[in-house]
Design a protein around this motif. Structure first.
Motif, PDB file in Angstrom:
ATOM      1  N   TRP A 212       0.832  -1.205   0.000  1.00  0.00           N
ATOM      2  CA  TRP A 212       0.000   0.000   0.000  1.00  0.00           C
ATOM      3  C   TRP A 212       0.868   1.256   0.000  1.00  0.00           C
ATOM      4  O   TRP A 212       0.604   2.214  -0.743  1.00  0.00           O
ATOM      5  CB  TRP A 212      -0.913  -0.036   1.222  1.00  0.00           C
ATOM      6  N   THR A 213       1.907   1.264   0.804  1.00  0.00           N
ATOM      7  CA  THR A 213       2.791   2.426   0.897  1.00  0.00           C
ATOM      8  C   THR A 213       3.491   2.705  -0.425  1.00  0.00           C
ATOM      9  O   THR A 213       3.655   3.861  -0.820  1.00  0.00           O
ATOM     10  CB  THR A 213       3.833   2.209   2.010  1.00  0.00           C
ATOM     11  N   ALA A 214       3.906   1.650  -1.117  1.00  0.00           N
ATOM     12  CA  ALA A 214       4.607   1.826  -2.385  1.00  0.00           C
ATOM     13  C   ALA A 214       3.745   2.541  -3.414  1.00  0.00           C
ATOM     14  O   ALA A 214       4.257   3.282  -4.265  1.00  0.00           O
ATOM     15  CB  ALA A 214       5.061   0.474  -2.928  1.00  0.00           C
ATOM     16  N   THR A 215       2.436   2.340  -3.345  1.00  0.00           N
ATOM     17  CA  THR A 215       1.534   2.911  -4.343  1.00  0.00           C
ATOM     18  C   THR A 215       0.876   4.207  -3.878  1.00  0.00           C
ATOM     19  O   THR A 215       0.115   4.811  -4.642  1.00  0.00           O
ATOM     20  CB  THR A 215       0.433   1.901  -4.712  1.00  0.00           C
ATOM     21  N   ALA A 216       1.152   4.632  -2.637  1.00  0.00           N
ATOM     22  CA  ALA A 216       0.559   5.860  -2.105  1.00  0.00           C
ATOM     23  C   ALA A 216       1.425   7.063  -2.478  1.00  0.00           C
ATOM     24  O   ALA A 216       2.403   6.941  -3.226  1.00  0.00           O
ATOM     25  CB  ALA A 216       0.405   5.739  -0.586  1.00  0.00           C
ATOM     26  N   ASP A 217       1.082   8.235  -1.928  1.00  0.00           N
ATOM     27  CA  ASP A 217       1.853   9.437  -2.267  1.00  0.00           C
ATOM     28  C   ASP A 217       2.311  10.228  -1.044  1.00  0.00           C
ATOM     29  O   ASP A 217       2.877  11.308  -1.187  1.00  0.00           O
ATOM     30  CB  ASP A 217       1.049  10.355  -3.192  1.00  0.00           C
ATOM     31  N   PHE A 218       2.099   9.720   0.172  1.00  0.00           N
ATOM     32  CA  PHE A 218       2.569  10.427   1.359  1.00  0.00           C
ATOM     33  C   PHE A 218       4.056  10.170   1.568  1.00  0.00           C
ATOM     34  O   PHE A 218       4.636   9.248   0.983  1.00  0.00           O
ATOM     35  CB  PHE A 218       1.769  10.002   2.597  1.00  0.00           C
ATOM     36  N   THR A 219       4.680  10.961   2.407  1.00  0.00           N
ATOM     37  CA  THR A 219       6.105  10.798   2.704  1.00  0.00           C
ATOM     38  C   THR A 219       6.322  10.889   4.218  1.00  0.00           C
ATOM     39  O   THR A 219       5.411  11.208   4.984  1.00  0.00           O
ATOM     40  CB  THR A 219       6.954  11.875   2.008  1.00  0.00           C
ATOM     41  N   GLY A 220       7.553  10.594   4.628  1.00  0.00           N
ATOM     42  CA  GLY A 220       7.915  10.702   6.029  1.00  0.00           C
ATOM     43  C   GLY A 220       7.747   9.398   6.778  1.00  0.00           C
ATOM     44  O   GLY A 220       7.344   8.382   6.210  1.00  0.00           O
ATOM     45  N   PRO A 221       8.045   9.389   8.067  1.00  0.00           N
ATOM     46  CA  PRO A 221       7.924   8.171   8.867  1.00  0.00           C
ATOM     47  C   PRO A 221       6.471   7.837   9.157  1.00  0.00           C
ATOM     48  O   PRO A 221       5.631   8.727   9.319  1.00  0.00           O
ATOM     49  CB  PRO A 221       8.682   8.514  10.148  1.00  0.00           C
ATOM     50  N   VAL A 222       6.176   6.531   9.241  1.00  0.00           N
ATOM     51  CA  VAL A 222       4.833   6.092   9.577  1.00  0.00           C
ATOM     52  C   VAL A 222       4.931   4.792  10.365  1.00  0.00           C
ATOM     53  O   VAL A 222       5.675   3.886  10.000  1.00  0.00           O
ATOM     54  CB  VAL A 222       3.958   5.924   8.320  1.00  0.00           C
ATOM     55  N   ASN A 223       4.211   4.726  11.473  1.00  0.00           N
ATOM     56  CA  ASN A 223       4.179   3.508  12.284  1.00  0.00           C
ATOM     57  C   ASN A 223       3.221   2.497  11.662  1.00  0.00           C
ATOM     58  O   ASN A 223       2.130   2.855  11.215  1.00  0.00           O
ATOM     59  CB  ASN A 223       3.718   3.822  13.708  1.00  0.00           C
ATOM     60  N   ALA A 224       3.632   1.238  11.662  1.00  0.00           N
ATOM     61  CA  ALA A 224       2.808   0.161  11.109  1.00  0.00           C
ATOM     62  C   ALA A 224       2.602  -0.897  12.182  1.00  0.00           C
ATOM     63  O   ALA A 224       3.527  -1.635  12.522  1.00  0.00           O
ATOM     64  CB  ALA A 224       3.479  -0.447   9.879  1.00  0.00           C
ATOM     65  N   ALA A 225       1.390  -0.953  12.720  1.00  0.00           N
ATOM     66  CA  ALA A 225       1.080  -1.904  13.793  1.00  0.00           C
ATOM     67  C   ALA A 225      -0.413  -2.182  13.788  1.00  0.00           C
ATOM     68  O   ALA A 225      -1.215  -1.366  13.334  1.00  0.00           O
ATOM     69  CB  ALA A 225       1.495  -1.348  15.151  1.00  0.00           C
ATOM     70  N   SER A 226      -0.772  -3.341  14.314  1.00  0.00           N
ATOM     71  CA  SER A 226      -2.180  -3.644  14.508  1.00  0.00           C
ATOM     72  C   SER A 226      -2.717  -2.852  15.699  1.00  0.00           C
ATOM     73  O   SER A 226      -1.963  -2.357  16.531  1.00  0.00           O
ATOM     74  CB  SER A 226      -2.367  -5.141  14.753  1.00  0.00           C
ATOM     75  N   GLN A 227      -4.019  -2.753  15.777  1.00  0.00           N
ATOM     76  CA  GLN A 227      -4.651  -2.034  16.881  1.00  0.00           C
ATOM     77  C   GLN A 227      -4.577  -2.868  18.150  1.00  0.00           C
ATOM     78  O   GLN A 227      -4.809  -4.061  18.136  1.00  0.00           O
ATOM     79  CB  GLN A 227      -6.115  -1.753  16.546  1.00  0.00           C
ATOM     80  N   GLY A 228      -4.245  -2.192  19.247  1.00  0.00           N
ATOM     81  CA  GLY A 228      -4.204  -2.871  20.530  1.00  0.00           C
ATOM     82  C   GLY A 228      -2.819  -3.369  20.878  1.00  0.00           C
ATOM     83  O   GLY A 228      -2.245  -4.183  20.171  1.00  0.00           O
TER      84      GLY A 228
END
Length: 296
Positions: A212-228
């Motif tokens: 998803w990130t590869a095809t998006a257009d945002f930049t910068g750091p982003v946390n990737a985790a499940s909820q909880g």
């Protein structure tokens, strides 16, 4: 899209390659060739630490996006910045929750992206990053410095995906299996006296996040985790429910605590990824299945 994945030969990196391929992207995998690439993708063989060999393997190739699964040091990041300068407008660096290791504190708040000020992080290319023993002992620092160097010097748009602790699937780390084995056999699990909460993500979800990130257009750091988030006691309880065994835990006996037992907060704030439109699952949705996989 035309996407290049550096690494991507095993675990969630391989799954991300397969997801991009199945979505119709043209995918090129670059690795040393020790593991075959998935069917239907282009496979280029090169050692990413050998800048000349990497340039030669890529030749005149250009990509809409690059996902770098195996960048562990600022030296590797510097090579990537040079080699891909004119080859891609978008670069996704797979990073880790470990970049926050020095920031978490007992009973602290979930760790947000802005907690780490990369402009203040030192970058030292002279450290012995090629020494495996040194690198193993400085994993978090290597990742932080790689992020910092690319943030300051990258000639392309950069996203750093800070991945939570990954569980499930063909997990080669054996960390979840450690709990399944010991609890299933009625053996005690060593934990901290006051274990802190941590975030987790299923291997299929982080693969989807990267695609998803590869095809998006945002930049910068982003946390990737499940909820909880959960602490090690809750993890042990979840394992016990699957194995049908009451977990036994010991603390303060001088034994090294088990994986995922932390003395500082390792929970991640996922507000940014939610605002960007990624719908993450809850840990409780997939954890029992991951435990069963490790129990098989």
């Amino acid at each position: 899209m035309d996407v290049c994945v550096i690494g991507g030969s095993r675990y969630f990196g391989r799954r991300a390659v397969e997801e991009l391929r199945d979505a119709g992207a043209s995918v090129t995998v670059v690795n040393r060739g020790s593991t075959p690439a998935p069917h239907g993708v282009t496979h280029l063989r090169a050692d990413r630490d050998d800048e000349a060999a990497l340039r030669a393997a890529l030749a005149d190739r250009h990509f809409d996006a690059v996902i770098d699964q195996v960048c562990y040091t600022p030296v590797q990041a510097a090579v990537a910045a040079r080699v891909f300068a004119d080859r891609t407008p978008r670069y996704v660096l797979t990073s880790t929750v470990e970049v926050y290791a020095h920031l978490g504190r007992p009973d602290g708040p979930p760790l947000a992206e802005q907690a780490l000020d990369l402009s203040a992080e030192p970058v030292d290319l002279r450290l012995p990053w090629s020494d495996r023993q040194f690198l193993a002992g400085h994993y978090a620092e290597g990742k932080r410095q790689a992020e910092a160097l690319l943030t300051r010097q990258a000639p392309f748009d950069l996203v750093t995906v800070r991945t939570a602790h990954v569980l499930g699937g063909a997990d080669f780390t054996g960390r979840l299996a450690h709990y399944v084995e010991r609890i299933g056999r009625g053996l005690p699990v060593a934990v901290h006296a006051a274990p802190q909460r941590a975030s987790f993500v299923h291997e299929a979800e982080i693969a989807h996040f990267l695609a998803w990130t590869a095809t998006a257009d945002f930049t910068g750091p982003v946390n990737a985790a499940s909820q909880g988030s959960m602490d090690v006691r809750e993890l042990c309880a979840a394992v016990g429910r699957v194995t049908g065994t009451e977990p036994r835990m010991t603390a303060g006996g001088g034994e090294r605590p088990s994986p995922f037992s932390f003395d500082r907060c390792y929970a991640m704030d996922t507000g940014r990824s939610a605002r960007l439109g990624f719908r993450s699952s809850a840990v409780t949705d997939w954890l029992p299945r991951a435990i069963k996989e490790a129990h098989a």
